[in-house]
Each structure stands twice: as C-alpha cells, then as structure tokens.
Motif scaffolding. Structure first.
Motif, PDB file in Angstrom:
ATOM      1  N   PRO A  15       0.707  -1.442  -0.155  1.00  0.00           N
ATOM      2  CA  PRO A  15      -0.047   0.008   0.021  1.00  0.00           C
ATOM      3  C   PRO A  15       0.921   1.270   0.082  1.00  0.00           C
ATOM      4  N   THR A  27      -0.820   2.307  10.084  1.00  0.00           N
ATOM      5  CA  THR A  27      -2.604   2.167   9.803  1.00  0.00           C
ATOM      6  C   THR A  27      -2.432   2.574   8.183  1.00  0.00           C
ATOM      7  N   LEU A  28      -3.534   1.926   7.670  1.00  0.00           N
ATOM      8  CA  LEU A  28      -3.973   2.325   6.337  1.00  0.00           C
ATOM      9  C   LEU A  28      -4.777   3.428   6.250  1.00  0.00           C
ATOM     10  N   ASP A  29      -4.782   4.012   5.137  1.00  0.00           N
ATOM     11  CA  ASP A  29      -5.466   5.321   4.835  1.00  0.00           C
ATOM     12  C   ASP A  29      -6.797   4.925   3.991  1.00  0.00           C
ATOM     13  N   PHE A  30      -7.961   4.547   4.488  1.00  0.00           N
ATOM     14  CA  PHE A  30      -8.953   4.100   3.630  1.00  0.00           C
ATOM     15  C   PHE A  30      -9.569   5.258   2.835  1.00  0.00           C
ATOM     16  N   GLU A  31      -9.350   6.421   3.042  1.00  0.00           N
ATOM     17  CA  GLU A  31      -9.659   7.343   2.087  1.00  0.00           C
ATOM     18  C   GLU A  31      -8.696   7.560   0.813  1.00  0.00           C
ATOM     19  N   ASN A  32      -7.389   6.809   0.970  1.00  0.00           N
ATOM     20  CA  ASN A  32      -6.723   6.575  -0.396  1.00  0.00           C
ATOM     21  C   ASN A  32      -7.310   5.251  -1.042  1.00  0.00           C
ATOM     22  N   ASP A  35      -4.764   2.042  -0.819  1.00  0.00           N
ATOM     23  CA  ASP A  35      -4.997   1.586   0.519  1.00  0.00           C
ATOM     24  C   ASP A  35      -6.336   0.710   0.677  1.00  0.00           C
ATOM     25  N   ASN A  36      -7.101   1.416   0.204  1.00  0.00           N
ATOM     26  CA  ASN A  36      -8.559   0.626   0.193  1.00  0.00           C
ATOM     27  C   ASN A  36      -8.742  -0.751  -0.120  1.00  0.00           C
ATOM     28  N   TYR A  38      -6.111  -2.241  -1.388  1.00  0.00           N
ATOM     29  CA  TYR A  38      -5.213  -3.263  -0.840  1.00  0.00           C
ATOM     30  C   TYR A  38      -5.891  -3.974   0.262  1.00  0.00           C
ATOM     31  N   ALA A  39      -6.533  -3.343   1.267  1.00  0.00           N
ATOM     32  CA  ALA A  39      -6.998  -3.938   2.247  1.00  0.00           C
ATOM     33  C   ALA A  39      -8.122  -4.911   1.925  1.00  0.00           C
ATOM     34  N   PHE A  40      -9.014  -4.540   1.070  1.00  0.00           N
ATOM     35  CA  PHE A  40      -9.949  -5.527   0.422  1.00  0.00           C
ATOM     36  C   PHE A  40      -9.553  -6.820   0.010  1.00  0.00           C
TER      37      PHE A  40
END
Length: 83
Positions: A15, A27-32, A35-36, A38-40
């Motif tokens: 990410p 932490t991941l920035d879920f607004e990015n 990153d969003n 990647y997490a999914f």
C-alpha cells in the motif's frame, strides 16, 4: 491469457506509504483508493507469489416479501485464493 491479475498484484503489492522492504505502515488510509483496495484484497486473498488455501462455511439469509431475514440454506467450501 490475461495480464490483469499480474498487473494488479504488481500495483498493489504494497500500500501507499510503505517504507524499505515493503514494511506496512502503522495504519492504512481508507480514504486513499490504493490502500482501500489493498485492504479489500487482503481480506479475501494474498498478494504473495503462492496462493492461500482456506475453507469456509456459513448460512445464506434471505428476505421473502416484507418478512425479516430468514436462514435459507447452509454452505461449505474451500479454495485457493491469490490476488
């Protein structure tokens, strides 16, 4: 043969904000969006070169008409997952 899975794996292998050696940030920035996504992908699979094998089970729920959700059927499965 599609090159899209390889392209996605290369683009999302780490990410945004990863430092040396691909170490994850705190932490991941879920607004990015990167990153969003990647997490999914990590929720469902791995970005490593080898797939992850897992099993799963659950109950499918459904709403019929205006009734509350009711269990419809159970399911069980397994598979090899790789993003």
């Amino acid at each position: 043969m599609s090159h899209i899975p390889l392209l996605l794996r290369n683009c999302l292998s780490a990410p945004a904000g990863h430092g040396e050696g691909g170490a994850p940030p705190a932490t991941l920035d879920f607004e990015n969006p990167k990153d969003n996504l990647y997490a999914f992908g990590k929720l469902w699979a791995t970005y490593a070169d080898a797939p992850v094998f897992s099993a799963f089970h659950g109950t499918m729920l459904g709403m019929i008409g205006s009734q509350r959700l009711k269990p419809l059927f159970g399911y069980t499965g397994f598979g090899g997952f790789q993003a």
